[in-house]
Design a protein around this motif. Structure first.
Motif, mmCIF file in Angstrom:
data_model
loop_
_atom_site.group_PDB
_atom_site.id
_atom_site.type_symbol
_atom_site.label_atom_id
_atom_site.label_comp_id
_atom_site.label_asym_id
_atom_site.label_seq_id
_atom_site.Cartn_x
_atom_site.Cartn_y
_atom_site.Cartn_z
ATOM 1 N N ALA A 14 75.405 -39.375 -44.110
ATOM 2 C CA ALA A 14 75.516 -38.708 -45.437
ATOM 3 C C ALA A 14 75.680 -37.037 -44.886
ATOM 4 C CB ALA A 14 74.183 -38.516 -45.898
ATOM 5 N N ILE A 15 76.528 -36.502 -45.648
ATOM 6 C CA ILE A 15 76.774 -34.944 -45.832
ATOM 7 C C ILE A 15 76.343 -34.305 -47.109
ATOM 8 C CG2 ILE A 15 78.508 -33.402 -45.489
ATOM 9 C CD1 ILE A 15 78.510 -35.184 -42.902
ATOM 10 N N TRP A 16 75.969 -33.024 -46.812
ATOM 11 C CA TRP A 16 75.432 -32.465 -48.022
ATOM 12 C C TRP A 16 76.048 -30.895 -47.703
ATOM 13 C CZ3 TRP A 16 72.138 -35.330 -45.444
ATOM 14 C CH2 TRP A 16 71.283 -36.506 -46.382
ATOM 15 N N GLN A 17 76.804 -30.433 -49.043
ATOM 16 C CA GLN A 17 77.282 -29.200 -48.964
ATOM 17 C C GLN A 17 76.356 -28.281 -49.830
ATOM 18 O OE1 GLN A 17 81.488 -28.565 -49.324
ATOM 19 N NE2 GLN A 17 82.051 -30.430 -48.432
ATOM 20 N N GLY A 18 76.020 -27.281 -48.985
ATOM 21 C CA GLY A 18 75.113 -26.286 -50.138
ATOM 22 C C GLY A 18 75.904 -25.607 -51.140
ATOM 23 N N ALA A 19 76.828 -25.105 -50.453
ATOM 24 C CA ALA A 19 77.650 -24.444 -51.709
ATOM 25 C C ALA A 19 77.853 -25.133 -52.869
ATOM 26 C CB ALA A 19 79.114 -24.185 -51.067
ATOM 27 N N LYS A 20 78.075 -26.306 -52.991
ATOM 28 C CA LYS A 20 78.250 -27.357 -53.932
ATOM 29 C C LYS A 20 76.718 -27.736 -54.623
ATOM 30 C CE LYS A 20 82.589 -28.039 -53.225
ATOM 31 N NZ LYS A 20 83.815 -28.571 -52.054
ATOM 32 N N GLN A 21 75.551 -27.317 -54.295
ATOM 33 C CA GLN A 21 74.477 -27.417 -54.879
ATOM 34 C C GLN A 21 73.871 -28.946 -54.568
ATOM 35 O OE1 GLN A 21 72.326 -25.402 -57.197
ATOM 36 N NE2 GLN A 21 73.436 -24.169 -55.786
ATOM 37 N N GLU A 22 74.565 -29.392 -53.236
ATOM 38 C CA GLU A 22 73.965 -30.835 -53.021
ATOM 39 C C GLU A 22 72.670 -30.632 -52.233
ATOM 40 O OE1 GLU A 22 78.670 -32.280 -52.722
ATOM 41 O OE2 GLU A 22 77.480 -32.320 -50.713
ATOM 42 N N ALA A 23 71.780 -31.548 -52.411
ATOM 43 C CA ALA A 23 70.587 -31.708 -51.893
ATOM 44 C C ALA A 23 69.830 -33.048 -52.022
ATOM 45 C CB ALA A 23 69.649 -30.249 -52.171
ATOM 46 N N GLY A 24 69.160 -33.480 -51.368
ATOM 47 C CA GLY A 24 68.443 -35.075 -51.744
ATOM 48 C C GLY A 24 69.500 -35.951 -52.374
ATOM 49 N N ALA A 25 69.294 -36.576 -53.152
ATOM 50 C CA ALA A 25 69.975 -37.557 -53.502
ATOM 51 C C ALA A 25 71.411 -37.195 -54.060
ATOM 52 C CB ALA A 25 69.384 -38.348 -54.885
ATOM 53 N N ARG A 26 71.543 -35.946 -54.348
ATOM 54 C CA ARG A 26 73.137 -35.310 -54.440
ATOM 55 C C ARG A 26 73.673 -35.201 -53.312
ATOM 56 N NH1 ARG A 26 72.569 -33.255 -60.078
ATOM 57 N NH2 ARG A 26 70.590 -33.118 -60.459
ATOM 58 N N LYS A 27 74.372 -36.188 -52.735
ATOM 59 C CA LYS A 27 75.120 -36.170 -51.490
ATOM 60 C C LYS A 27 76.481 -37.138 -51.548
ATOM 61 C CE LYS A 27 72.238 -40.042 -49.989
ATOM 62 N NZ LYS A 27 71.096 -40.399 -49.402
ATOM 63 N N MET A 28 77.232 -37.085 -50.362
ATOM 64 C CA MET A 28 78.212 -37.849 -50.150
ATOM 65 C C MET A 28 77.559 -38.740 -48.768
ATOM 66 S SD MET A 28 80.695 -37.050 -51.970
ATOM 67 C CE MET A 28 82.315 -37.836 -51.506
ATOM 68 N N ARG A 29 78.049 -39.971 -49.060
ATOM 69 C CA ARG A 29 77.616 -40.836 -48.095
ATOM 70 C C ARG A 29 78.644 -41.834 -47.786
ATOM 71 N NH1 ARG A 29 76.153 -46.105 -49.736
ATOM 72 N NH2 ARG A 29 76.525 -46.395 -52.055
ATOM 73 N N THR A 30 78.240 -42.702 -46.636
ATOM 74 C CA THR A 30 79.247 -44.003 -46.231
ATOM 75 C C THR A 30 78.440 -45.107 -46.592
ATOM 76 O OG1 THR A 30 78.343 -44.038 -44.182
ATOM 77 C CG2 THR A 30 80.127 -42.454 -44.489
ATOM 78 N N GLY A 31 78.987 -46.105 -46.446
ATOM 79 C CA GLY A 31 78.283 -47.476 -46.386
ATOM 80 C C GLY A 31 77.993 -47.807 -44.995
ATOM 81 N N TRP A 32 77.424 -48.972 -44.836
ATOM 82 C CA TRP A 32 77.384 -49.152 -43.279
ATOM 83 C C TRP A 32 78.362 -49.486 -42.532
ATOM 84 C CZ3 TRP A 32 72.598 -48.212 -41.631
ATOM 85 C CH2 TRP A 32 71.423 -48.609 -42.382
ATOM 86 N N ILE A 33 78.302 -48.631 -41.493
ATOM 87 C CA ILE A 33 79.525 -48.741 -40.529
ATOM 88 C C ILE A 33 79.321 -49.553 -39.166
ATOM 89 C CG2 ILE A 33 81.275 -47.659 -39.233
ATOM 90 C CD1 ILE A 33 80.889 -45.396 -41.367
ATOM 91 N N PRO A 34 79.970 -50.611 -38.689
ATOM 92 C CA PRO A 34 79.307 -51.225 -37.613
ATOM 93 C C PRO A 34 79.295 -50.172 -36.399
ATOM 94 C CG PRO A 34 81.067 -52.622 -38.525
ATOM 95 C CD PRO A 34 81.054 -51.249 -38.972
ATOM 96 N N LEU A 35 78.468 -50.280 -35.567
ATOM 97 C CA LEU A 35 78.120 -49.354 -34.555
ATOM 98 C C LEU A 35 78.134 -50.185 -33.078
ATOM 99 C CD1 LEU A 35 77.017 -46.759 -32.942
ATOM 100 C CD2 LEU A 35 74.746 -47.507 -33.717
ATOM 101 N N VAL A 36 78.858 -50.140 -32.352
ATOM 102 C CA VAL A 36 79.141 -50.769 -31.074
ATOM 103 C C VAL A 36 78.727 -50.066 -29.905
ATOM 104 C CG1 VAL A 36 80.642 -52.542 -29.704
ATOM 105 C CG2 VAL A 36 81.133 -51.928 -32.146
ATOM 106 N N ARG A 37 77.945 -50.805 -29.122
ATOM 107 C CA ARG A 37 77.663 -49.716 -27.635
ATOM 108 C C ARG A 37 78.639 -50.235 -26.452
ATOM 109 N NH1 ARG A 37 71.910 -50.085 -24.142
ATOM 110 N NH2 ARG A 37 73.029 -49.160 -22.337
ATOM 111 N N ARG A 38 79.397 -49.689 -26.121
ATOM 112 C CA ARG A 38 80.207 -50.128 -25.116
ATOM 113 C C ARG A 38 79.783 -49.903 -23.811
ATOM 114 N NH1 ARG A 38 82.804 -52.956 -27.511
ATOM 115 N NH2 ARG A 38 84.762 -52.604 -28.888
ATOM 116 N N GLY A 39 80.121 -50.253 -22.806
ATOM 117 C CA GLY A 39 79.835 -50.222 -21.314
ATOM 118 C C GLY A 39 78.674 -51.192 -20.846
ATOM 119 N N SER A 40 78.371 -51.139 -19.597
ATOM 120 C CA SER A 40 77.207 -51.638 -19.154
ATOM 121 C C SER A 40 75.942 -51.114 -19.195
ATOM 122 C CB SER A 40 77.590 -52.003 -17.408
ATOM 123 O OG SER A 40 77.672 -50.775 -16.934
#
Lengths: 375, 279
Positions: free
Chosen positions: B253-279
């Motif tokens: 989620a990202i909030w831009q203060g200049a656009k009065q964003e705080a709390g629920a007023r935000k830009m967000r993504t849905g779930w994105i797969p997170l993969v751990r590579r390597g050993s």
């Protein structure tokens, strides 16, 4: 949204949460006709509660000069404009409240003051632009009158600050109806600042949370009136408890003034919050202006107030304003005196309806001297 | 001259590493987590460009979309995981105040790796999410901004604070105790403003409006504002059960203060797969 009863509107309305009136509701009556704008109340509050860092600009209690004064700037005009002219039909409000007119995606119709809006807490002070010898320099809608409007949080039955908070950080105490911001839970989103039409919630940039009037609840819990009440020079204030609709008691001072005599009225009832600070309207302001501020009963309230000198019960109760530090839960008039009782039924104050007048003759014949008024 | 510009362009393109983009967030292994957003080690992690959507499920909603996308890279040292979030925002908003919001970002990860994911918007009852939240004003505090009103309002004039007056001795226990009376949020341990050691906080949630401080996950971070926007590194303990080549999910989620964003007023993504590579 739930449907709730708002007696001040004479109808049901929509609100974010179901109706849940507290066991007791903190309430107050302010007599605007007695206020001299000395700001002692403002300082009493300031020195008690808001002397901290980040609270410098905050006035949980303020006194503004109407019609032009406002703190923060134009808090009332802006919202009235946003509501775009709404109508009463008799004592029933047929317009929309700030909950009913909330735009898509919002919980209430609101706006957020900017920093400079708090910069001039006394703007408009004593502005009335009356008649002068060489004619008026300015021509304004309201020319020859003004009055002082003292304001604290209204501890509303349907608080917009509470409805606006998306995380439930604001609560209304079930035991006394006092509305508080949970300082442990608030995350400083300022939604409450945006939502409160009276702009009585303030963001503290140092603590990062929003803060507001707490009705001096540590005093109220001991049966003592808040700081801004007991320090009032003009004795314009009376704190007490307002009964639930349908449970009105004639010996309850707040009930008597608000429900029975209807001499004390809510501030901007049309916003829909059922505010619990009630005002005796100013007798010298135009009825139309009073109605905009205090609702359709303002004209009758002024008439009742003007007749108080012939109305011993009302006059007696008005004499209790500022007469004691204690919260008066019940009052009783016996002849020319009125008694206030606390919640346990103990008499806490007794005052005469009329103070005895002593006229000291200008000429003292016994001592052969003429008294003068200067030392 | 025209040819010279053309050749320079070719050389420049050949020298800069092409941005590897992937359709999931891939946490690559490294011995050390790079906490500096400008650390070249971040070039070794593939970039995932996530489109953002306005929070428009619960009121108050964000009705006007702002941040279009966030570029995410991730690195893990086997014990902790770090994310670098980059987004366009020409204004740096790190001063709080009335009607002044601050820039912020957050990473959200399910508390448990389960087949059925929690609701992407702050989780749900019985399916808690962990949120690591960074704020620009906290970054400014960590970078050295002081804890006085003049640090926020340089021209402020202060007459008197009762808790900084004689006979109280500065820094004494009595003095600190009295100062807390005038800062109830701080007294309750709700450190939204003021001195900080890290610009982030560990939070948990079980649905919208339930965000609350969570068990410490060792969160840390560092954000730097450049010409076009923010580049912020957020680190925390590796999610439980995220073994090499295992998958969890993350949302941002990202909030831009200049656009009065705080709390629920935000830009967000849905779930994105997170993969751990390597050993």
């Amino acid at each position: 949204m739930a449907r709730v009863n708002n007696w001040q509107l004479g109808r049901e309305m929509s609100y974010w949460y179901p109706e849940a009136r507290p066991q007791k509701q903190f309430a107050a009556v302010f007599d605007t006709n007695k206020c001299i704008a000395c700001q002692t109340c403002t300082l009493a509050c300031k020195t008690t509660w808001t002397s901290g860092k980040g609270q410098e600009y905050m006035l949980w209690n303020n006194v503004e000069t109407k019609p032009y004064g406002s703190y923060p700037l134009a808090y009332d005009l802006k919202l009235l404009e946003m509501l775009n002219g709404q109508q009463w039909n008799g004592n029933k409000y047929e317009g929309q409240t700030i909950f009913e007119s909330a735009p898509a995606g919002e919980r209430v119709l609101g706006w957020r003051p900017e920093q400079q809006d708090y910069a001039y807490p006394n703007v408009g002070e004593d502005d009335c632009a009356g008649q002068v010898d060489h004619g008026q320099f300015l021509s304004l809608p309201h020319m020859n009158w003004f009055f002082y409007l003292a304001r604290i949080c209204n501890h509303c039955t349907y608080p917009a600050c509470l409805a606006s908070c998306p995380r439930g950080s604001i609560y209304k105490r079930p035991e006394d109806g006092i509305v508080l911001v949970d300082q442990g839970r608030c995350r400083g989103y300022q939604e409450c600042v945006r939502g409160c039409p009276y702009k009585k919630v303030f963001f503290n940039p140092m603590t990062g949370t929003s803060e507001k009037c707490i009705a001096c609840f540590p005093k109220i819990e001991q049966g003592i009136q808040p700081q801004c009440f007991v320090n009032c020079i003009g004795k314009i204030r009376l704190a007490g408890w307002i009964s639930k609709p349908g449970q009105v008691r004639a010996d309850n001072p707040i009930d008597y003034l608000v429900h029975i005599r209807k001499v004390a009225l809510p501030l901007f009832p049309q916003f829909g919050l059922e505010p619990n600070v009630y005002y005796i309207p100013p007798i010298h302001a135009p009825v139309s202006f009073n109605k905009q501020l205090f609702g359709p009963g303002a004209g009758e309230a002024v008439k009742t107030y003007r007749n108080a000198m012939n109305d011993p019960d009302l006059a007696g109760l008005l004499c209790l304003f500022g007469s004691t530090e204690m919260v008066v839960s019940r009052f009783s008039r016996q002849g020319d005196s009125v008694t206030g009782f606390d919640e346990r039924g103990s008499a806490v104050v007794r005052v005469p309806l009329r103070e005895p007048v002593h006229v000291r003759p200008a000429v003292d014949t016994k001592n052969q001297l003429v008294r003068i008024n200067c030392p | 001259m025209k040819y010279a510009v053309f050749i320079l362009a070719i050389i420049s393109a050949a020298c800069s590493r092409p941005q590897k983009t992937v359709n999931e967030v891939v946490a690559v292994s490294a011995a050390k987590l790079p906490m500096d957003p400008a650390d070249r080690a971040w070039d070794n992690a593939p970039a995932h460009i996530a489109r953002m959507i306005p929070q428009d499920l619960v009121e108050p909603r964000l009705m006007t979309p702002s941040t279009q996308q966030v570029t995410i890279r991730s690195i893990t040292n086997g014990a902790e995981i770090a994310f670098r979030l980059e987004w366009e925002d020409p204004d740096s908003n790190d001063l709080p105040g009335p009607a002044k919001m601050v820039d912020a970002c957050a990473v959200q990860i399910p508390e448990k790796i389960e087949k059925d994911l929690p609701e992407p918007q702050m989780g749900q009852e019985g399916k808690r999410v962990q949120v690591t939240y960074w704020r620009a004003d906290w970054q400014a505090a960590v970078n050295g901004r002081g804890d006085t009103i003049r640090d926020i309002y340089p021209n402020a004039s202060i007459d008197h604070y009762p808790f900084e007056s004689k006979p109280l001795e500065p820094g004494s226990g009595e003095q600190k105790e009295m100062a807390m009376l005038y800062a109830p949020a701080r007294a309750l341990g709700n450190i939204r403003g003021g001195p900080r050691t890290v610009p982030v906080e560990d939070l948990v949630a079980t649905g919208p409006g339930t965000l609350t401080p969570g068990p410490p996950l060792g969160a840390n971070g560092r954000g730097v504002h450049g010409k076009t926007g923010w580049s912020v590194v957020i680190s925390r303990r590796l999610p439980e059960g995220l073994a090499p080549n295992q998958r969890s999910h993350a949302a941002f989620a990202i909030w831009q203060g200049a656009k009065q964003e705080a709390g629920a007023r935000k830009m967000r993504t849905g779930w994105i797969p997170l993969v751990r590579r390597g050993s």
